[in-house]
Design an enzyme around this catalytic site. Structure first.
Site, mmCIF file in Angstrom:
data_model
loop_
_atom_site.group_PDB
_atom_site.id
_atom_site.type_symbol
_atom_site.label_atom_id
_atom_site.label_comp_id
_atom_site.label_asym_id
_atom_site.label_seq_id
_atom_site.Cartn_x
_atom_site.Cartn_y
_atom_site.Cartn_z
ATOM 1 N N HIS C 76 6.469 0.285 7.487
ATOM 2 C CA HIS C 76 5.788 1.194 6.550
ATOM 3 C C HIS C 76 4.516 0.527 6.031
ATOM 4 C CE1 HIS C 76 5.000 3.705 3.047
ATOM 5 N NE2 HIS C 76 5.115 2.639 2.262
ATOM 6 N N ASP C 105 -27.842 7.275 13.527
ATOM 7 C CA ASP C 105 -26.464 7.027 13.959
ATOM 8 C C ASP C 105 -26.084 5.654 13.437
ATOM 9 O OD1 ASP C 105 -24.008 6.664 15.586
ATOM 10 O OD2 ASP C 105 -24.735 8.474 16.577
ATOM 11 N N TRP C 141 5.606 -7.175 5.579
ATOM 12 C CA TRP C 141 4.293 -7.162 6.258
ATOM 13 C C TRP C 141 3.588 -8.493 6.120
ATOM 14 C CZ3 TRP C 141 -1.030 -7.018 4.613
ATOM 15 C CH2 TRP C 141 -1.204 -7.261 3.246
ATOM 16 N N SER C 168 -10.768 -4.886 15.794
ATOM 17 C CA SER C 168 -11.322 -3.572 15.504
ATOM 18 C C SER C 168 -12.018 -3.571 14.151
ATOM 19 C CB SER C 168 -10.203 -2.534 15.545
ATOM 20 O OG SER C 168 -10.564 -1.405 14.818
ATOM 21 N N SER C 169 -11.349 -4.151 13.146
ATOM 22 C CA SER C 169 -11.939 -4.152 11.804
ATOM 23 C C SER C 169 -13.219 -4.968 11.766
ATOM 24 C CB SER C 169 -10.981 -4.757 10.791
ATOM 25 O OG SER C 169 -9.787 -4.064 10.777
ATOM 26 N N HIS C 252 -5.613 -11.368 -0.155
ATOM 27 C CA HIS C 252 -6.176 -10.825 -1.385
ATOM 28 C C HIS C 252 -7.486 -10.088 -1.159
ATOM 29 C CE1 HIS C 252 -5.593 -9.844 -5.459
ATOM 30 N NE2 HIS C 252 -6.890 -9.888 -5.546
ATOM 31 N N GLU C 254 -8.129 -8.566 1.381
ATOM 32 C CA GLU C 254 -7.668 -7.346 2.044
ATOM 33 C C GLU C 254 -7.358 -6.240 1.037
ATOM 34 O OE1 GLU C 254 -7.369 -6.189 5.018
ATOM 35 O OE2 GLU C 254 -6.035 -4.487 4.673
ATOM 36 N N TYR C 256 -8.721 -5.731 -1.744
ATOM 37 C CA TYR C 256 -9.981 -5.149 -2.226
ATOM 38 C C TYR C 256 -10.695 -4.390 -1.128
ATOM 39 C CZ TYR C 256 -9.077 -7.640 -6.447
ATOM 40 O OH TYR C 256 -8.484 -8.082 -7.575
ATOM 41 N N SER C 267 -17.338 6.898 -7.292
ATOM 42 C CA SER C 267 -18.661 6.786 -7.907
ATOM 43 C C SER C 267 -19.624 7.849 -7.387
ATOM 44 C CB SER C 267 -19.260 5.401 -7.639
ATOM 45 O OG SER C 267 -18.386 4.400 -8.072
ATOM 46 N N HIS C 301 -2.120 -16.371 -6.579
ATOM 47 C CA HIS C 301 -1.330 -15.649 -7.582
ATOM 48 C C HIS C 301 -0.243 -14.795 -6.929
ATOM 49 C CE1 HIS C 301 -4.494 -12.176 -7.564
ATOM 50 N NE2 HIS C 301 -3.564 -11.941 -6.687
ATOM 51 N N HIS C 302 -0.274 -14.702 -5.596
ATOM 52 C CA HIS C 302 0.806 -14.001 -4.902
ATOM 53 C C HIS C 302 2.009 -14.906 -4.693
ATOM 54 C CE1 HIS C 302 -1.559 -10.421 -3.753
ATOM 55 N NE2 HIS C 302 -2.562 -11.252 -3.805
ATOM 56 N N THR C 327 -13.835 -5.154 -13.187
ATOM 57 C CA THR C 327 -13.099 -3.902 -13.020
ATOM 58 C C THR C 327 -13.212 -3.067 -14.285
ATOM 59 O OG1 THR C 327 -11.573 -5.202 -11.690
ATOM 60 C CG2 THR C 327 -10.948 -2.945 -12.154
ATOM 61 N N LYS C 330 -16.405 -1.231 -14.397
ATOM 62 C CA LYS C 330 -16.407 -0.031 -13.565
ATOM 63 C C LYS C 330 -15.712 1.126 -14.264
ATOM 64 C CE LYS C 330 -16.886 -1.468 -8.905
ATOM 65 N NZ LYS C 330 -17.729 -0.333 -8.661
ATOM 66 N N ARG C 449 12.962 -6.202 -4.672
ATOM 67 C CA ARG C 449 12.382 -5.313 -3.670
ATOM 68 C C ARG C 449 12.991 -5.627 -2.311
ATOM 69 N NH1 ARG C 449 6.410 -7.954 -2.616
ATOM 70 N NH2 ARG C 449 6.257 -6.244 -1.124
#
Lengths: 293, 72, 524
Positions: C76, C105, C141, C168-169, C252, C254, C256, C267, C301-302, C327, C330, C449
């Site tokens: 998932h 283009d 994951w 690809s990314s 991390h 990722e 963002y 925005s 921090h993870h 943040t 924003k 979890r």
């Protein structure tokens, strides 16, 4: 640049990317299956590699033809330059992951396994007496006895070779700017020859490392704990990049023979030259961090 | 030893930054100036100098490759 | 010129048939393919979420065995992150960035095709693992060793699929950077670019710098499994924790990567429906850049609970807290944009406002998790699940949905059904909260979890959560219907579409013709 378009060139459809996609599917499926021990793996891998080569010839062929026909204007040229620059940036980060692993293992993992910081009991209970020094194949001495690879002999010669190839490509670059074709072809040819020599010597060095100590080798393999892992991972990926770079140099050399580049318009050359300098500097970093410090 | 290592690292940083500026000029000047070439010449010059100085430092006993105990 | 090989076959006709798609070099066609692919993956990953919530409907094991449950949580996440959210954002960038900067283009059209078509291949490799010996990867994951090394035949397929997704990314990101830096119309200065373009520019830099690190990390996993290396094996002088460091150095940025473009979409939308220019444009740009920079120095921090020196814990806690500043800027600016605006609430605006409100909740719970001593209590509980789903579902996914409603008339030339759109919004907004809000409570109460069964005191909240998930999932079918009927027909959309819409993309006809801005527009 006798005739460049005033418009940004946009191809209308291209078969090559999808060919490349099919190649990747075959290749990745093949390697993964082979690792799982499936018989089909090798065939799929081979087919993937063939299709990939076909794609590379086709795709680059089209781009070179378009370039020679003068379809690209300054703006397209700039796109290629920026694309190349950011591709190399991503390569730098790829190497950074492996260098990071080397630094982390040396500066943090091994001292901690040796009981530094707050890890006294880890060391005392799990591996008493283990000292976290470099090089190391860990407290369990994974891979058995080995000798580390010293900087003298082949590594130093290889460094000299790669650095000379950096000098020759710089001379070739000067020659191209000055419009001196003879010098350009001579020194570019020397560059890729030195590159291939480097790869050959690296293979010799690996063979030497892989032989048992009893047979006069180092007993050093990919499985020799963290030292062997980082050594072969870093030098191996670098060797892969040298091979790729040398291939690109050969292609560019043939293009020089055909007179594709002018003192004003030679992005193909500059891109490859820059890639070669990048590979060269990565080696210097390797030589310093893996062999010396 | 430590000072030598710092020296090596500083020169290496210089090499990396000359390579980085070459990339910058590669994009910015689009092959119309000598700045890319100049930066690349710097980087190869520094590299050769560093390589040579490693030999000199070793000969003077200022640096030891890791994990290799000196002979004798 | 027009003399040589640039054979002038008609520029304004799209090629027809299958060739239009597999040989595509047109940014709009490729953008459409990205969005369709993302939709398929959204429902694939969604189906897995439904299985998870069905199993958790009641305590005890009901439908699936625990091993399969773990495969579902892992797949998932991988499918949603790499298959649904990122491709949707790249698809939106493909469609809108050239229109917004006045480019004919994308800068590298052939590579654009390649970066898209690699995705289905990667997805095939990934999803096919469900049918392999030993099942799909079940390690989460994050692929932590040594657990992930116990994966069966799926293991190399997982690794290579991640490699392909990364390729690809990276290619997509390079294309976006080059398009933005090289293809802007004359007069379109950097600080005149729409914020969606800015946020994507910064996201693309993050992708280029972060994705190769993930490739390196999984490569080391592969060699540890098959070639005897000891990167993540303490006995050989490596460390499993080292994988976590390398992974989160990618991971991390990722997160963002998935939220910054959504910031950009919001925005665009809020000023349009507030009929006011965006408040604090420059500060928005600087805030985005600061968030991107900070994302590279907060990764640990993870993993506060794996054990690290006090100085490390303090550094990563404070740098994490620091992210709240940009943040906050924003959130303040979006709110201030609406202040005294003549607001209307069409569907895109509704999603944008819900984004603003609910993403902020996710941000706050992130702050709670960022406090090291508190994190020891929250770590690996449902509180974490609630936190990141608040940032990703009503955050990234609502941002994408807002963008789709906002730009759909420009793409199709038709207005979507506003009544159904609003219904879709209210169902989504209500049930996303029903799904995820109770997870805060069970998490704080200690429910871990990634488990198929739980203690009975969590039963009520889990049942509520599952009901919410089922309705939320079902209401996404409505989304598909709305898009389908909008493509098929509907009220004609004007060129400007929305009364308050400004920018180059609203100067081309609706639907946008196959080729736009072949001659660069002049930006005043």
């Amino acid at each position: 640049m006798a005739h460049t378009s005033d418009r940004y060139y946009i191809p209308h459809g291209s078969p090559w990317p999808i060919v490349g996609t099919v190649a990747l599917l075959l290749l990745m499926f093949g390697v993964a299956s082979a690792l799982n021990g499936a018989a089909i793996g090798k065939f799929s891998m081979l087919a993937g590699a063939v299709v990939l080569l076909f794609m590379l010839f086709g795709w680059f062929g089209v781009v070179i033809k378009e370039s020679v026909d003068g379809i690209y204007n300054q703006q397209v040229d700039r796109s290629f330059r920026m694309g190349m620059a950011w591709f190399i940036a991503s390569e730098v980060m790829f190497f950074a992951a492996f260098f990071g692993a080397l630094f982390y293992a040396r500066q943090i993992v091994l001292p901690w396994l040796g009981g530094e910081s707050n890890n006294f009991f880890t060391n005392f209970l799990l591996w008493p007496g283990f000292e976290g020094t470099w090089p190391s194949n860990g407290p369990a001495e994974i891979g058995g006895e080995y000798k580390p690879m010293g900087p003298w002999g082949l590594p130093a010669i290889n460094t000299a070779i790669l650095l000379s190839s950096g000098v020759t490509i710089t001379i070739a670059h000067h020659a191209l700017k000055a419009g001196n074709r003879g010098m350009l072809i001579l020194f570019l040819g020397l560059t890729w020859a030195l590159g291939l020599l480097f790869v050959g010597l690296q293979a010799t060095e690996y063979a030497h490392a892989y032989h048992d100590i009893a047979d006069g080798g180092l007993g050093l393999t990919l499985g020799s704990g963290i030292y062997g892992s980082t050594f072969f991972m870093l030098t191996g990926f670098h060797g892969l990049h040298v091979t790729l770079g040398a291939t690109m140099l050969i292609v560019i050399w043939f293009r020089c023979l055909k007179g594709h580049f002018t003192p004003e318009n030679h992005f193909g050359f500059e891109g490859v030259a820059w890639y070669w300098h990048f590979v060269d500097v990565v080696w210097l970093g390797l030589f310093i961090f893996v062999y010396w410090l | 030893m430590v000072l030598t290592k710092i020296f090596v690292l500083v020169v290496f940083l210089g090499i990396v930054s000359s390579l980085g500026s070459a990339m910058f000029y590669l994009v910015r000047d689009e092959g119309n100036s000598d700045r890319t070439l100049k930066a690349l010449t710097w980087r190869i010059g520094l590299s050769v100098a560093l390589f040579a100085s490693l030999f000199v430092a070793y000969a003077l006993g200022l640096i030891q490759p890791h994990g290799i105990t000196p002979a004798g | 010129m027009s003399t040589t090989a640039e054979a002038h076959h008609d520029h304004h006709d799209a090629p027809s048939g299958i060739k239009r798609w597999i040989f595509a070099t047109n940014h709009k066609d490729i953008g459409t393919m990205y969005l369709v692919f993302s939709g398929l993956m959204f429902f694939t990953g969604g189906a897995m979420a439904m299985i998870i919530r069905a199993e958790l409907f009641q305590p005890g094991l009901q439908f699936v065995d625990p091993g399969f449950f773990n495969q579902m949580t892992t797949m998932h996440a991988l499918v949603m992150v790499f298959g649904a959210v990122m491709p949707a954002l790249v698809g939106l960038a493909n469609w809108m960035v050239p229109l917004m900067v006045g480019a004919p283009d994308m800068a590298l059209p052939r590579m654009n095709n390649w970066s898209f078509w690699i995705l289905p291949v990667a997805a095939i490799l990934l999803v096919s693992t469900l049918f392999m010996g030993g099942g799909a990867p079940a390690s989460g994951w994050t692929m932590y060793p040594p657990l992930v090394l116990q994966t069966g035949d799926a293991f190399p397929f997982l690794i290579f699929s991640v490699h392909l997704l990364g390729m690809s990314s990276i290619m997509g990101a390079i294309n976006i950077v080059v398009t933005i830096m090289n293809m802007r119309a004359p007069g379109m200065g950097l600080l005149k670019m729409p914020l969606f373009v800015w946020t994507w520019l910064i996201t693309a830099y993050l992708l280029i710098l972060a994705m190769p690190v993930l490739a390196g990390a999984v490569t080391m996993l592969l060699t540890d499994e098959y070639f005897g290396t000891s990167f993540f094996n303490a006995a050989g002088g490596g460390d499993p924790v080292m994988f976590q460091h390398v992974f989160w150095f990618f991971g991390h940025p990722e997160v963002y990567i998935m939220i910054l473009p959504a910031f950009g979409i919001v925005s665009q939308i809020i000023p349009t429906f507030a009929r006011k220019p965006l408040f604090g444009y420059d500060s928005m740009v600087y805030a985005t850049a600061s968030i991107a920079f900070l994302s590279f120095i907060v990764w640990a921090h993870h993993m506060f609970t794996v054990g690290m020196p006090l100085a490390g814990q303090l550094f990563f806690m404070f740098s994490t807290m620091l992210i709240a500043v940009p943040t906050g800027v924003k959130v303040f600016n979006w709110t201030a944009t609406m202040w005294k605006g003549s607001l209307t609430f069409e569907t895109p605006m509704l999603f944008a406002v819900a984004f603003l409100f609910l993403f902020t909740i996710g941000g706050f719970s992130g702050l709670m998790l960022g406090i090291t001593p508190a994190d020891f209590q929250y770590h690996d509980t449902y509180f974490v699940v609630a936190h990141f789903h608040y940032t990703l579902v009503p955050g990234a996914v609502f941002g994408i949905m807002a963008g789709v409603y906002f730009w759909l008339p420009k793409w199709t030339g038709h207005m979507y059904n506003e009544k159904l759109g609003k219904l879709h919004f209210w169902l989504s907004a209500i049930f996303v909260n029903v799904t995820f809000f109770p997870q805060h409570f069970v998490g704080l109460a200690g429910m871990p979890r990634r488990i198929p069964d739980y203690a009975t005191q969590f039963a009520d909240f889990n049942m509520i959560s599952s009901i919410g998930a089922f309705v939320f999932g079902a209401s996404q079918l409505l989304f598909v219907y709305i898009i389908w009927s909008c493509v098929r027909g509907g009220e004609k959309a004007s060129t400007q579409v929305w009364e308050g819409a400004e920018g180059l993309e609203w100067t081309v006809p609706s639907p946008a013709p196959h080729h736009t801005f072949e001659v660069a527009p002049e930006v005043r």
